[in-house]
Structure formats: structure tokens, C-alpha cells
Design a protein around this motif. Structure first.
Motif, PDB file in Angstrom:
ATOM      1  N   ALA A 258       0.883  -1.179  -0.150  1.00 40.86           N
ATOM      2  CA  ALA A 258       0.048   0.184   0.066  1.00 40.86           C
ATOM      3  C   ALA A 258       0.889   1.218  -0.131  1.00 40.86           C
ATOM      4  CB  ALA A 258      -1.072  -0.042   1.215  1.00 40.86           C
ATOM      5  N   SER A 259       1.850   1.172   0.696  1.00 37.87           N
ATOM      6  CA  SER A 259       2.837   2.385   0.846  1.00 37.87           C
ATOM      7  C   SER A 259       3.516   2.729  -0.750  1.00 37.87           C
ATOM      8  CB  SER A 259       4.207   2.045   1.544  1.00 37.87           C
ATOM      9  OG  SER A 259       5.224   3.102   1.447  1.00 37.87           O
ATOM     10  N   GLN A 260       3.719   1.703  -1.281  1.00 35.26           N
ATOM     11  CA  GLN A 260       4.297   1.767  -2.891  1.00 35.26           C
ATOM     12  C   GLN A 260       3.112   2.416  -3.679  1.00 35.26           C
ATOM     13  OE1 GLN A 260       7.354   1.403  -4.218  1.00 35.26           O
ATOM     14  NE2 GLN A 260       6.634   2.274  -6.059  1.00 35.26           N
ATOM     15  N   ALA A 261       1.740   1.913  -3.707  1.00 34.12           N
ATOM     16  CA  ALA A 261       0.679   2.259  -3.990  1.00 34.12           C
ATOM     17  C   ALA A 261       0.427   3.841  -3.984  1.00 34.12           C
ATOM     18  CB  ALA A 261      -0.603   1.742  -3.924  1.00 34.12           C
ATOM     19  N   SER A 262       0.703   4.346  -2.784  1.00 31.30           N
ATOM     20  CA  SER A 262       0.573   5.624  -2.266  1.00 31.30           C
ATOM     21  C   SER A 262       1.570   6.656  -2.745  1.00 31.30           C
ATOM     22  CB  SER A 262       0.658   5.878  -0.750  1.00 31.30           C
ATOM     23  OG  SER A 262      -0.161   5.077  -0.086  1.00 31.30           O
ATOM     24  N   GLN A 263       2.760   6.032  -2.894  1.00 34.30           N
ATOM     25  CA  GLN A 263       3.807   6.854  -3.535  1.00 34.30           C
ATOM     26  C   GLN A 263       3.524   6.919  -4.967  1.00 34.30           C
ATOM     27  OE1 GLN A 263       8.083   5.992  -2.320  1.00 34.30           O
ATOM     28  NE2 GLN A 263       7.057   4.296  -1.456  1.00 34.30           N
ATOM     29  N   GLU A 264       3.161   5.926  -5.425  1.00 36.34           N
ATOM     30  CA  GLU A 264       2.718   5.963  -7.133  1.00 36.34           C
ATOM     31  C   GLU A 264       1.652   7.225  -7.293  1.00 36.34           C
ATOM     32  OE1 GLU A 264       2.398   2.147  -8.221  1.00 36.34           O
ATOM     33  OE2 GLU A 264       4.453   1.781  -8.058  1.00 36.34           O
ATOM     34  N   GLU A 265       0.432   7.060  -6.552  1.00 33.96           N
ATOM     35  CA  GLU A 265      -0.639   7.852  -6.626  1.00 33.96           C
ATOM     36  C   GLU A 265      -0.251   9.266  -6.526  1.00 33.96           C
ATOM     37  OE1 GLU A 265      -4.863   8.862  -4.230  1.00 33.96           O
ATOM     38  OE2 GLU A 265      -3.766   6.947  -4.068  1.00 33.96           O
ATOM     39  N   ALA A 266       0.690   9.430  -5.310  1.00 32.20           N
ATOM     40  CA  ALA A 266       1.239  11.104  -5.206  1.00 32.20           C
ATOM     41  C   ALA A 266       1.836  11.383  -6.744  1.00 32.20           C
ATOM     42  CB  ALA A 266       1.947  11.087  -3.802  1.00 32.20           C
ATOM     43  N   ALA A 267       2.801  10.624  -7.102  1.00 37.58           N
ATOM     44  CA  ALA A 267       3.811  10.979  -7.910  1.00 37.58           C
ATOM     45  C   ALA A 267       2.892  11.378  -9.354  1.00 37.58           C
ATOM     46  CB  ALA A 267       4.602   9.849  -8.299  1.00 37.58           C
ATOM     47  N   ARG A 268       1.645  10.596  -9.430  1.00 38.90           N
ATOM     48  CA  ARG A 268       1.060  10.870 -10.580  1.00 38.90           C
ATOM     49  C   ARG A 268       0.176  12.415 -10.435  1.00 38.90           C
ATOM     50  NH1 ARG A 268      -0.157   5.346 -10.337  1.00 38.90           N
ATOM     51  NH2 ARG A 268      -2.187   5.834  -9.170  1.00 38.90           N
ATOM     52  N   ALA A 269      -0.141  12.650  -9.400  1.00 39.61           N
ATOM     53  CA  ALA A 269      -0.921  13.688  -9.212  1.00 39.61           C
ATOM     54  C   ALA A 269      -0.136  15.139  -8.906  1.00 39.61           C
ATOM     55  CB  ALA A 269      -1.962  13.559  -7.687  1.00 39.61           C
ATOM     56  N   HIS A 270       1.021  14.885  -8.382  1.00 39.23           N
ATOM     57  CA  HIS A 270       1.856  15.995  -8.060  1.00 39.23           C
ATOM     58  C   HIS A 270       3.441  15.558  -8.456  1.00 39.23           C
ATOM     59  CE1 HIS A 270      -1.598  17.694  -5.817  1.00 39.23           C
ATOM     60  NE2 HIS A 270      -1.676  16.748  -5.427  1.00 39.23           N
ATOM     61  N   SER A 271       3.764  15.031  -9.696  1.00 32.51           N
ATOM     62  CA  SER A 271       4.851  14.435  -9.865  1.00 32.51           C
ATOM     63  C   SER A 271       6.054  15.492  -9.789  1.00 32.51           C
ATOM     64  CB  SER A 271       5.090  14.226 -11.377  1.00 32.51           C
ATOM     65  OG  SER A 271       4.682  15.355 -12.129  1.00 32.51           O
ATOM     66  N   ASP A 272       5.993  16.746  -9.823  1.00 33.12           N
ATOM     67  CA  ASP A 272       7.142  17.742  -9.430  1.00 33.12           C
ATOM     68  C   ASP A 272       7.094  18.148  -8.034  1.00 33.12           C
ATOM     69  OD1 ASP A 272       4.596  19.271 -10.029  1.00 33.12           O
ATOM     70  OD2 ASP A 272       6.095  20.807 -10.954  1.00 33.12           O
ATOM     71  N   ARG A 273       6.299  17.875  -7.400  1.00 33.83           N
ATOM     72  CA  ARG A 273       6.076  18.670  -5.900  1.00 33.83           C
ATOM     73  C   ARG A 273       6.043  17.690  -4.560  1.00 33.83           C
ATOM     74  NH1 ARG A 273       1.897  21.270  -4.958  1.00 33.83           N
ATOM     75  NH2 ARG A 273       0.556  20.833  -6.710  1.00 33.83           N
TER      76      ARG A 273
END
Length: 397
Positions: A258-273
């Protein structure tokens, strides 16, 4: 002199003691840490290399589960009596014999125990040596301290021992965070707290942000309450405030997938921030932040204020609501009760210089407190062992 530190096997209980350990090592004392063998691998890199780890007792999951079995209570939302059973009852029962044995072999001259630790004071009574209590933040509410003491008292009786009062209380808490009504019957020595830093800084590979001029917010939920879903919701809410985000994953998540999924979700939504980092000593991360969003763990609260940074806190459990309330009362923090309130709170704290001003005032107060080296020198002067300790050592020989 041989100084034995005794602490609950958890980062929030041990890391605040590290500056005192470092000071004791620097003064030429032999230093030991009495805690669970299961935590040696987790905390070893955070300690001065000269500290000898004395394995004894069980991990929090085991003694908390035993306390839950005995009381039928939710240990993540505990009452004072449940806290007493966790730390003064179950933890002692499952580890005191090992602890006494390891400490007897090591033969300390003085013990320093954190407030939740009922093992160290019992060991001191068994060995006939003095001990000091070292705070890890705001003092425990009297009702909680009394419940831990009440539960522990039955263990003293079972071992044929009499409780011995602490020789002093080493207080790292600035007055702005301390309960105004707090008092103790033992001498209080102020000591300067520090955000945790390893003896050698961690190499931190942190890619730059797309817009580096935006404010940077550090999100840290600590090492116990870093639930992936809660962390993901917190990071998303902070990022929605239009800031750059550094988010810590804690020492070990219970749901790594789930941690990995959370990171990927955040990266998609705010990839540069948004940037995620593993467990990194807080001091290194605070150097990169303008604001901290956390759960209210004592190490985060005190360490952040020592750096003069304001906070937004979303308490998750344990003592976090108390710490968050005291931080808010100091004027350096805002408390929210859900992820929905985080984004607006972050924007408000960053816009309103009064929060940063209060945090900097507290940092100045902290900087005026005596250094750990001064306090170690004070408590080790004239630290001869008691007559009963000498008798116990003679008997072993």
C-alpha cells in the motif's frame, strides 16, 4: 562511571535520550542502553557507536497485546489505567527478570530512565543504586504517571523490593509546551532538547523540485502511526496547498505494498512537488523545511520547535492529542481533526508570520537551556554507589 539508560523499545522513547548518551560518552563514561533485543537492529544506527546495547524484555507489540488481553481495552486509544497496565504491568512482567540479570552483569553506577519506563527504576532498586528520570517531552499527565506507578508497585512487592524515588528529573520541555500545573517532588534540571541526528548524517538522494521557490512542507507521521492510507491522504492535502512536499515513510510500514501504491498515486497527481524519503533523522529534514505537518509525536513536536518551525498537527493516537494541544496553546501550531482541514491550515500558517514568530521564540528559549553535557556532569558528580550496591557486588564476588 557506568551510566545505564533504560527505555521502552520505540524510537519516540529512545531517540530523545540520545543527546544525553552522546554527552555521557563524550565525558568518558561507559554507557549502556537496556531495551528489547528486537529493537537493537532498528535503533542501533541511531546511537553513538560506543553505547553497549543490553538485550532484555519484549517488543511493544507483545506487551501491548498482553495488556489488551488482560484489560480488554484498545491499546491504540487507551485510558490512563490501560497505559498503566501496558508500561507498569505487562512490559515489566514480560521482561524484568532478564533486565535485572543483564543489568546485574553490567553493574551500572547510575540509571537514567524515561517516564514510560518502569523497568529501570525497578532495576535500580534491585541493585541499590540511584536513578534519574529523563523526560522525552512534556511531562506525563499526573494521572498517567500515577497509573504506571500503581501498576509497577505490585511488581516491586512481588520482587521483595521497595520503590526508590528518582534523584532528579531531567526536563527537556520548554515552558511554552509544559502543563502550567505540572509539578514534581524531585529536583528538576532543565536540559536542551535536540531534533534527532545520527552520529553521521544519512546520505539523502532527494531530487530537486520543479519549482524550488515554493515553500517546502515536511510531512512526518512518526514511526508508529505511518499508516499508508493516512499518509497518502495527508500528503495529498498538503500538496493541494500549492507547496513542495517531503514525506517520510517511517522506519517500517505495516503495509509496504500500500505504501508503494500511495507513492505512485502522489507521483501521478503532483509529480514535480512530492518527494518520499525513508526513515531519516529529523534534524536533516528540518533543514529543508518551512513548515512541518505531523501527527504530534513528542520527538517531532519538540525537535521542530527547537528549529524554530511552525506546525500543523493531525493527532492519530497515544499522547499525540496532548502534545498537539500544548503546541497549539503555545501559538506555534494549528491542530486539525481530519485530512480535510490540512490544506487550509497549511496555507494559513505559511501566510501568518505569527506562527513562525512564536516557534522562533520557543527555539530561543530552548537554546538557552543547559546543554546535555552540563547536565551529565551535574548528575555524575559524587555518584558513588550506595552501600546496598556495594554489598550486592561483594556477594557476587
Amino acid at each position: 562511571m557506568k551510566l545505564l539508560f533504560s527505555a521502552t523499545p520505540a524510537f519516540g522513547h529512545i531517540l530523545p535520550l540520545v543527546p544525553l548518551m552522546q554527552a555521557a560518552v563524550g565525558a568518558g563514561h561507559a554507557v549502556g542502553l537496556l531495551s528489547s533485543a528486537g529493537f537493537r537492529g532498528e535503533v542501533g544506527a541511531e546511537l553513538p557507536p560506543e553505547v553497549e546495547f543490553l538485550d532484555a524484555g519484549v517488543m511493544p507489540g507483545e506487551f501491548s497485546e498482553e495488556a489488551a488481553r488482560r484489560t480488554g481495552a484498545d491499546v491504540f486509544r487507551p485510558t490512563p489505567s490501560t497505559i498503566g497496565e501496558i508500561f507498569g504491568g505487562a512490559r515489566v512482567d514480560l521482561g524484568i527478570e532478564d533486565s535485572i540479570g543483564r543489568a546485574t552483569d553490567w553493574a551500572p553506577d547510575l540509571i537514567v530512565a524515561e517516564p514510560f519506563d518502569a523497568v529501570g527504576p525497578i532495576v535500580a532498586a534491585r541493585l541499590g543504586i540511584g536513578w534519574h528520570q529523563a523526560g522525552i517531552g512534556p511531562a506525563l499527565p499526573a494521572v498517567i504517571a500515577e497509573e504506571i506507578g500503581r501498576a509497577a508497585s505490585a511488581r516491586y512487592a512481588r520482587l521483595g523490593l521497595r520503590p526508590v524515588a528518582a534523584a532528579g528529573y531531567l526536563d527537556p520541555c520548554p515552558p511554552q509546551l509544559q502543563d502550567p500545573g505540572w509539578s514534581t517532588g524531585t529536583p528538576v534540571r532543565a536540559v536542551r532538547p535536540e531534533a534527532h541526528r545520527r552520529p553521521k548524517d544519512v546520505a539523502l538522494d532527494l531530487p530537486g523540485f520543479g519549482e524550488p521557490d515554493r515553500p517546502t512542507v515536511l510531512v512526518t507521521l512518526g514511526t508508529i502511526f505511518s499508516d499508508p492510507d493516512t499518509l497518502s491522504a495527508t500528503v495529498a492535502a498538503v500538496a493541494d496547498a500549492g507547496v513542495n512536499v517531503i514525506a517520510t515513510l517511517g522506519s517500517s510500514l505495516r503495509h509496504p505494498t500500500a505504501s508503494q501504491a500511495s507513492q505512485e498515486e502522489a507521483a501521478r497527481a503532483h509529480s514535480d512537488r512530492v518527494r518520499y524519503v525513508p526513515f531519516v533523522p529529523l534534524a536533516q529534514l528540518l533543514e529543508k523545511a518551512d513548515l512541518v505537518v505531523g501527527a504530534g509525536g513528542v520527538g517531532t513536536v519538540v525537535g521542530t520547535l527547537a528549529h524554530g518551525l511552525p506546525m500543523v498537527l493531525w493527532p492519530q493516537g497515544a499522547d499525540q492529542p496532548i502534545n498537539a494541544a500544548r503546541a497549539a496553546a503555545s501559538g506555534a501550531s494549528v491542530t486539525v481533526d481530519s485530512a480535510a482541514g490540512i490544506s487550509s491550515a497549511v496555507a494559513d500558517v505559511l501566510k501568518n508570520d505569527a506562527y513562525r514568530g512564536r516557534a522562533q521564540d520557543i527555539a530561543a528559549e530552548i537554546a538557552r537551556r543547559p546543554e546535555p553535557a552540563t547536565v551529565i556532569a551535574e548528575i555524575t558528580e559524587g555518584g558513588e554507589r550506595t552501600e546496598s550496591a556495594e554489598r550486592a557486588e561483594s556477594a557476587r564476588q
